[in-house]
Design an enzyme around this catalytic site. Structure first.
Site, PDB file in Angstrom:
ATOM      1  N   GLY A 191     -74.518  78.611  90.393  1.00  0.00           N
ATOM      2  CA  GLY A 191     -74.668  79.672  91.386  1.00  0.00           C
ATOM      3  C   GLY A 191     -74.929  81.057  90.828  1.00  0.00           C
ATOM      4  O   GLY A 191     -75.367  81.948  91.547  1.00  0.00           O
ATOM      5  N   ASP A 203     -70.729  83.788  89.996  1.00  0.00           N
ATOM      6  CA  ASP A 203     -71.125  84.252  91.328  1.00  0.00           C
ATOM      7  C   ASP A 203     -69.925  84.729  92.140  1.00  0.00           C
ATOM      8  O   ASP A 203     -69.892  85.865  92.606  1.00  0.00           O
ATOM      9  CB  ASP A 203     -71.919  83.169  92.078  1.00  0.00           C
ATOM     10  CG  ASP A 203     -71.228  81.806  92.079  1.00  0.00           C
ATOM     11  OD1 ASP A 203     -70.089  81.678  91.562  1.00  0.00           O
ATOM     12  OD2 ASP A 203     -71.819  80.844  92.603  1.00  0.00           O
ATOM     13  N   ASP A 232     -62.967  83.015  93.718  1.00  0.00           N
ATOM     14  CA  ASP A 232     -62.319  82.594  94.959  1.00  0.00           C
ATOM     15  C   ASP A 232     -60.827  82.393  94.671  1.00  0.00           C
ATOM     16  O   ASP A 232     -60.036  83.329  94.749  1.00  0.00           O
ATOM     17  CB  ASP A 232     -63.014  81.335  95.471  1.00  0.00           C
ATOM     18  CG  ASP A 232     -62.450  80.829  96.791  1.00  0.00           C
ATOM     19  OD1 ASP A 232     -61.758  81.605  97.471  1.00  0.00           O
ATOM     20  OD2 ASP A 232     -62.677  79.656  97.134  1.00  0.00           O
ATOM     21  N   LYS A 239     -63.415  87.017  96.768  1.00  0.00           N
ATOM     22  CA  LYS A 239     -62.848  86.818  98.100  1.00  0.00           C
ATOM     23  C   LYS A 239     -61.446  87.409  98.156  1.00  0.00           C
ATOM     24  O   LYS A 239     -60.652  87.215  97.237  1.00  0.00           O
ATOM     25  CB  LYS A 239     -62.805  85.328  98.449  1.00  0.00           C
ATOM     26  CG  LYS A 239     -64.184  84.763  98.739  1.00  0.00           C
ATOM     27  CD  LYS A 239     -64.108  83.350  99.280  1.00  0.00           C
ATOM     28  CE  LYS A 239     -65.503  82.764  99.404  1.00  0.00           C
ATOM     29  NZ  LYS A 239     -65.493  81.353  99.807  1.00  0.00           N
ATOM     30  N   VAL A 290     -70.008  81.710 101.754  1.00  0.00           N
ATOM     31  CA  VAL A 290     -71.238  82.499 101.649  1.00  0.00           C
ATOM     32  C   VAL A 290     -72.344  81.746 100.912  1.00  0.00           C
ATOM     33  O   VAL A 290     -72.079  80.874 100.089  1.00  0.00           O
ATOM     34  CB  VAL A 290     -70.986  83.856 100.949  1.00  0.00           C
ATOM     35  CG1 VAL A 290     -70.129  84.765 101.804  1.00  0.00           C
ATOM     36  CG2 VAL A 290     -70.380  83.654  99.573  1.00  0.00           C
ATOM     37  N   ASP A 322     -75.440  78.266  97.282  1.00  0.00           N
ATOM     38  CA  ASP A 322     -75.990  77.331  98.266  1.00  0.00           C
ATOM     39  C   ASP A 322     -74.906  76.660  99.084  1.00  0.00           C
ATOM     40  O   ASP A 322     -73.716  76.695  98.741  1.00  0.00           O
ATOM     41  CB  ASP A 322     -76.773  76.227  97.550  1.00  0.00           C
ATOM     42  CG  ASP A 322     -75.833  75.229  96.854  1.00  0.00           C
ATOM     43  OD1 ASP A 322     -74.925  75.687  96.111  1.00  0.00           O
ATOM     44  OD2 ASP A 322     -75.968  74.017  97.075  1.00  0.00           O
ATOM     45  N   ARG A 336     -80.173  78.960  98.695  1.00  0.00           N
ATOM     46  CA  ARG A 336     -80.107  79.633  97.392  1.00  0.00           C
ATOM     47  C   ARG A 336     -81.136  80.747  97.288  1.00  0.00           C
ATOM     48  O   ARG A 336     -80.984  81.685  96.520  1.00  0.00           O
ATOM     49  CB  ARG A 336     -80.440  78.642  96.254  1.00  0.00           C
ATOM     50  CG  ARG A 336     -79.293  77.789  95.819  1.00  0.00           C
ATOM     51  CD  ARG A 336     -79.675  77.106  94.508  1.00  0.00           C
ATOM     52  NE  ARG A 336     -78.938  75.867  94.335  1.00  0.00           N
ATOM     53  CZ  ARG A 336     -77.672  75.808  93.923  1.00  0.00           C
ATOM     54  NH1 ARG A 336     -77.011  76.913  93.648  1.00  0.00           N
ATOM     55  NH2 ARG A 336     -77.081  74.648  93.790  1.00  0.00           N
TER      56      ARG A 336
HETATM   57  P1  IMP Z   1     -62.639  79.417  92.208  1.00  0.00           P
HETATM   58  O1  IMP Z   1     -62.494  78.518  91.044  1.00  0.00           O
HETATM   59  O2  IMP Z   1     -61.796  78.999  93.374  1.00  0.00           O
HETATM   60  O3  IMP Z   1     -62.471  80.886  91.868  1.00  0.00           O
HETATM   61  O4  IMP Z   1     -64.096  79.209  92.768  1.00  0.00           O
HETATM   62  C1  IMP Z   1     -65.172  79.764  92.164  1.00  0.00           C
HETATM   63  C2  IMP Z   1     -66.403  78.888  92.388  1.00  0.00           C
HETATM   64  O5  IMP Z   1     -66.394  78.176  93.640  1.00  0.00           O
HETATM   65  C3  IMP Z   1     -67.601  79.791  92.434  1.00  0.00           C
HETATM   66  O6  IMP Z   1     -68.149  79.972  91.146  1.00  0.00           O
HETATM   67  C4  IMP Z   1     -68.535  79.047  93.347  1.00  0.00           C
HETATM   68  O7  IMP Z   1     -69.303  78.139  92.580  1.00  0.00           O
HETATM   69  C5  IMP Z   1     -67.658  78.247  94.265  1.00  0.00           C
HETATM   70  N1  IMP Z   1     -67.494  78.932  95.575  1.00  0.00           N
HETATM   71  C6  IMP Z   1     -66.355  79.452  96.076  1.00  0.00           C
HETATM   72  N2  IMP Z   1     -66.559  79.997  97.283  1.00  0.00           N
HETATM   73  C7  IMP Z   1     -67.881  79.828  97.554  1.00  0.00           C
HETATM   74  C8  IMP Z   1     -68.723  80.209  98.666  1.00  0.00           C
HETATM   75  O8  IMP Z   1     -68.299  80.843  99.663  1.00  0.00           O
HETATM   76  N3  IMP Z   1     -70.037  79.862  98.582  1.00  0.00           N
HETATM   77  C9  IMP Z   1     -70.549  79.201  97.515  1.00  0.00           C
HETATM   78  N4  IMP Z   1     -69.806  78.834  96.442  1.00  0.00           N
HETATM   79  C10 IMP Z   1     -68.474  79.149  96.467  1.00  0.00           C
HETATM   80 MG    MG Z   2     -69.707  78.565  90.425  1.00  0.00          MG
END
Ligand code: IMP
Ligand code: MG
Length: 181
Positions: free
Chosen positions: A38, A95, A98, A126, A148, A154, A160
């Site tokens: 992403g 990207d 979260d 987020k 998003v 995507d 994308r």
């Molecule tokens: P984390 O490990 O929970 O911080 O998630 C991070 C990864 O989850 C990001 O690099 C994205 O690849 C994916 N991700 C989390 N939320 C979204 C979203 O709203 N749209 C697309 N990808 C997301």
């Molecule tokens: Mg990612």
């Protein structure tokens, strides 16, 4: 679909981030480590703005969204990383931050490479979702807890290509999963 960050705002955010990166890393050996998939549009736009020298590496972390679960299992593949990062300042480019679990899993993997420092720059963060005691050092924009797409991100391969960031409702996601675009 609801536009969260329009193209002009997004590009202004990129200018801000690039200026901050130059300020922090000028005169230091810097390697950007992009997190596939992403982040590639974000990374490419940052690369075009940075005037200080830097190396680029890519690692893979895929979280495949399924119909029932937005956050599927996390697959991290750090062995794409070249040993040349030893002694260098690593800036992970992702990207979205979260829950933070991706970064939490990634950062310790740099210990083996004897890097000078490891930080992360993310385009989006987020709000109120962080579940680990480690955040990104640089953040482009804070967004609410919505799914998003756009600018490299995507949903099941859709959107994308958008030059802006938009949110998808659960109904829109369900529709795409069942009927396609
Ligand atoms: P984390 O490990 O929970 O911080 O998630 C991070 C990864 O989850 C990001 O690099 C994205 O690849 C994916 N991700 C989390 N939320 C979204 C979203 O709203 N749209 C697309 N990808 C997301
Ligand atoms: Mg990612």
């Amino acid at each position: 679909m609801n536009v969260l960050i329009d193209e002009a705002t997004l590009q202004a955010g990129l200018d801000r981030l690039a200026a901050e990166i130059e300020k922090r890393y000028r005169g230091k050996p810097l390697t950007l480590v992009g997190v596939l998939l992403g982040s590639i549009v974000f990374l490419a736009d940052l690369m075009r703005r940075l005037t200080i020298p830097y190396g680029v590496e890519m690692i893979s972390s895929r979280q495949v969204a399924t119909e029932s679960n937005i956050q599927g299992p996390l697959f991290i593949q750090a062995d794409l990383l070249a040993p040349e990062v030893a002694g260098r300042h690593v800036l992970i480019i992702d990207d979205i931050y979260d829950t933070g679990e991706t970064l939490w899993e990634l950062i310790p993997q740099f210990d083996d490479f004897k890097v000078a420092s490891v930080h992360a720059a993310v385009l989006l963060k987020k709000k109120n979702r962080q579940r680990v005691p480690l955040g990104p050092t640089l953040v482009g924009f804070e967004i609410p807890d919505v799914y998003v797409v756009g600018y490299g991100m995507d949903y099941r391969g859709y959107y994308r290509n958008l030059p802006y960031i938009a949110s998808l409702s659960p109904e829109e996601m369900k529709n795409l999963a069942q009927n396609g675009g």
